[in-house]
Design an enzyme around this catalytic site. Structure first.
Site, PDB file in Angstrom:
ATOM      1  N   CYS A 201      -6.352   2.081   5.810  1.00 53.41           N
ATOM      2  CA  CYS A 201      -6.799   0.602   6.089  1.00 53.41           C
ATOM      3  C   CYS A 201      -6.381   0.262   7.667  1.00 53.41           C
ATOM      4  O   CYS A 201      -5.359   0.903   7.968  1.00 53.41           O
ATOM      5  CB  CYS A 201      -6.715  -0.429   5.037  1.00 53.41           C
ATOM      6  SG  CYS A 201      -4.976  -0.845   5.164  1.00 53.41           S
TER       7      CYS A 201
ATOM      8  N   CYS B 182      -2.503   0.056   7.523  1.00 53.19           N
ATOM      9  CA  CYS B 182      -1.673   1.023   7.281  1.00 53.19           C
ATOM     10  C   CYS B 182      -2.025   2.045   8.445  1.00 53.19           C
ATOM     11  O   CYS B 182      -0.852   2.759   9.015  1.00 53.19           O
ATOM     12  CB  CYS B 182      -2.040   1.850   5.908  1.00 53.19           C
ATOM     13  SG  CYS B 182      -1.504   0.931   4.490  1.00 53.19           S
TER      14      CYS B 182
ATOM     15  N   HIS C 223       0.800  -1.102   0.081  1.00 53.42           N
ATOM     16  CA  HIS C 223      -0.083  -0.096   0.004  1.00 53.42           C
ATOM     17  C   HIS C 223       1.114   1.116   0.074  1.00 53.42           C
ATOM     18  O   HIS C 223       2.163   1.177   0.467  1.00 53.42           O
ATOM     19  CB  HIS C 223      -0.817  -0.069   1.345  1.00 53.42           C
ATOM     20  CG  HIS C 223      -1.972  -1.016   1.305  1.00 53.42           C
ATOM     21  ND1 HIS C 223      -3.140  -1.068   1.955  1.00 53.42           N
ATOM     22  CD2 HIS C 223      -2.022  -2.114   0.522  1.00 53.42           C
ATOM     23  CE1 HIS C 223      -3.975  -2.032   1.712  1.00 53.42           C
ATOM     24  NE2 HIS C 223      -3.193  -2.765   0.810  1.00 53.42           N
TER      25      HIS C 223
ATOM     26  N   GLU D 232       1.089   4.017   1.841  1.00 54.07           N
ATOM     27  CA  GLU D 232       1.402   4.365   3.123  1.00 54.07           C
ATOM     28  C   GLU D 232       2.632   3.477   3.546  1.00 54.07           C
ATOM     29  O   GLU D 232       3.638   4.172   4.060  1.00 54.07           O
ATOM     30  CB  GLU D 232       0.170   4.112   4.095  1.00 54.07           C
ATOM     31  CG  GLU D 232      -0.833   4.933   3.757  1.00 54.07           C
ATOM     32  CD  GLU D 232      -2.008   4.233   3.219  1.00 54.07           C
ATOM     33  OE1 GLU D 232      -3.234   4.264   3.414  1.00 54.07           O
ATOM     34  OE2 GLU D 232      -1.688   3.376   2.225  1.00 54.07           O
TER      35      GLU D 232
END
Length: 175
Positions: free
Chosen positions: A105, A108, A75, A77
């Site tokens: 999420c 993250c 992801h 992040e």
């Protein structure tokens, strides 16, 4: 061996933003995260981008790479946090600020806490999977030994439209 059919990517109808270097505020950094999200779209990834700023300088910038890396943890992040840790030579990112185009999420959100980020700014909230205020607020657990400032809604309309257009065009292509 990869048995999945190659997925097509709809053409991105959005243009990159060109924020002024003269005003390096929260909007400036979020516009750079937005540009990262556009890069993700063009690579066939879900268009989420992240930028990490420390003492006025960008120390990390990336976007989702789940499909290209075949890694569910790739992801924006997490990739940006890894870059920032390398840039500072420390996993503790005290004083650093994360700008991301969608609320993080669960994975993250946990990473932002573990990295000791001082601030997280996100554009649009995620009421289903967001864990910095959308579905839940992990950063507000009283037993945590680190607290961070969380601000949502920075460049919200543009980032929401980007995500909605991406998924609408994907659905249209599938029929």
């Amino acid at each position: 061996m990869n048995l999945e059919p190659k997925k097509s990517t709809p053409v991105c109808p959005f243009e990159k933003m060109h924020p002024s270097q003269l005003n390096r505020d929260e909007l400036f950094f979020m516009k750079l995260a937005y540009n990262q999200a556009l890069d993700a779209w063009k690579e066939g990834e879900v268009p989420i981008g992240a930028v990490i700023e420390y003492q006025g300088e960008i120390i990390a910038a990336d976007h989702n790479r789940v499909e290209s890396m075949k890694d569910p943890t790739a992801h924006a992040e997490v990739l940006a946090i890894t870059q920032a840790s390398r840039a500072l030579g420390n996993w503790r990112l005290n004083g650093a600020r994360l700008f991301v185009t969608k609320e993080p999420c669960p994975m993250c959100s946990g990473a932002t806490t573990m990295a000791r980020l001082s601030d997280v700014y996100y554009a649009c909230s995620d009421p289903k999977m967001g864990c910095l205020g959308g579905a839940t607020a992990i950063h507000q657990l009283p037993q945590l030994n680190h607290s961070m400032n969380v601000v949502g809604g920075v460049l919200e309309t543009e980032c929401r439209e980007l995500l909605q257009a991406f998924f609408a065009l994907k659905r249209m292509e599938r029929g």
